[in-house]
Design a protein around this motif. Structure first.
Motif, PDB file in Angstrom:
ATOM      1  N   GLY A 123      69.034  20.175  69.827  1.00  0.00           N
ATOM      2  CA  GLY A 123      68.123  19.124  69.372  1.00  0.00           C
ATOM      3  C   GLY A 123      66.821  19.104  70.158  1.00  0.00           C
ATOM      4  N   THR A 124      66.912  19.297  71.453  1.00  0.00           N
ATOM      5  CA  THR A 124      65.717  19.319  72.302  1.00  0.00           C
ATOM      6  C   THR A 124      64.811  20.482  71.923  1.00  0.00           C
ATOM      7  OG1 THR A 124      66.953  18.292  74.108  1.00  0.00           O
ATOM      8  CG2 THR A 124      64.913  19.441  74.695  1.00  0.00           C
ATOM      9  N   CYS A 176      64.723  22.044  69.038  1.00  0.00           N
ATOM     10  CA  CYS A 176      64.175  21.769  67.707  1.00  0.00           C
ATOM     11  C   CYS A 176      63.005  20.788  67.783  1.00  0.00           C
ATOM     12  CB  CYS A 176      65.265  21.224  66.790  1.00  0.00           C
ATOM     13  SG  CYS A 176      66.470  22.477  66.279  1.00  0.00           S
ATOM     14  N   ASP A 177      63.114  19.754  68.596  1.00  0.00           N
ATOM     15  CA  ASP A 177      62.025  18.787  68.740  1.00  0.00           C
ATOM     16  C   ASP A 177      60.739  19.483  69.181  1.00  0.00           C
ATOM     17  OD1 ASP A 177      63.740  16.740  68.017  1.00  0.00           O
ATOM     18  OD2 ASP A 177      64.018  15.999  70.066  1.00  0.00           O
ATOM     19  N   LYS A 178      60.857  20.438  70.095  1.00  0.00           N
ATOM     20  CA  LYS A 178      59.674  21.151  70.592  1.00  0.00           C
ATOM     21  C   LYS A 178      59.069  22.053  69.521  1.00  0.00           C
ATOM     22  CE  LYS A 178      61.158  20.774  75.305  1.00  0.00           C
ATOM     23  NZ  LYS A 178      60.867  21.196  76.632  1.00  0.00           N
ATOM     24  N   HIS A 213      63.277  19.808  61.133  1.00  0.00           N
ATOM     25  CA  HIS A 213      64.556  19.901  61.855  1.00  0.00           C
ATOM     26  C   HIS A 213      65.618  19.237  60.995  1.00  0.00           C
ATOM     27  CE1 HIS A 213      67.065  18.311  65.493  1.00  0.00           C
ATOM     28  NE2 HIS A 213      67.668  19.306  64.881  1.00  0.00           N
TER      29      HIS A 213
END
Length: 154
Positions: free
Chosen positions: A20-21, A23-25, A34
């Motif tokens: 998730g981290t 993907c956020d970037k 995402h």
């Protein structure tokens, strides 16, 4: 199958591995969409539908949701975002080779796969930290241990 030409990337790894981290970037820098299969399932649960109620039982046990259900949700989400996205990050799917083959047949061939490897202890620690604020029913020690144990190993 609708013609989807946007790049599609599978982001794979165990729960708490950093999918998730990452993907956020990528979303912030490149404008991809995402799509977390976990979020799709939780959103379906929140609708209160019959399908959502069945998913509650499965998710509380830490078991895998039937591929057909996940595929339906993924297909709907991708189609709803195809006009506004620069690509798709599929977070947490596929969990096994057969699911990937079905995705590529029904939706589109994947363009890239990123696999994030983490130690079990790291994943458990991160998930317990997340549990402090998430309110997710699957963020409990019993389910966490089961899902981490079920992570495919290379």
């Amino acid at each position: 199958m609708c013609e989807i030409t946007l790049p599609t990337v599978w982001i794979l790894g165990g729960p708490g591995s950093g999918k998730g981290t990452l993907c956020d970037k990528i979303v912030a820098k490149y404008g991809f969409t995402h799509i977390s299969t976990g979020d799709l399932l939780r959103d379906e649960v929140n609708t209160g539908s019959e399908r959502g109620q069945e998913l509650v039982k499965i998710m509380k046990e830490g078991a895998l949701v039937p591929t057909s259900v996940v595929m339906e949700l993924l297909n709907e989400k991708i189609k709803s975002k195809v006009a506004t996205s620069k690509g798709f990050l599929i977070d947490g799917y596929p969990r096994e080779k057969k699911q990937g083959e079905e995705f590529e047949t029904a939706i589109k061939p994947v363009d890239m796969v990123l696999y994030l490897e983490s130690k079990d202890e790291t994943m458990v620690e991160r998930l317990l930290k997340r549990a402090e604020t998430s309110g997710r029913s699957d963020d409990n020690m019993e389910t966490i241990k089961k899902t981490v144990a079920d992570v495919p190993r290379q």
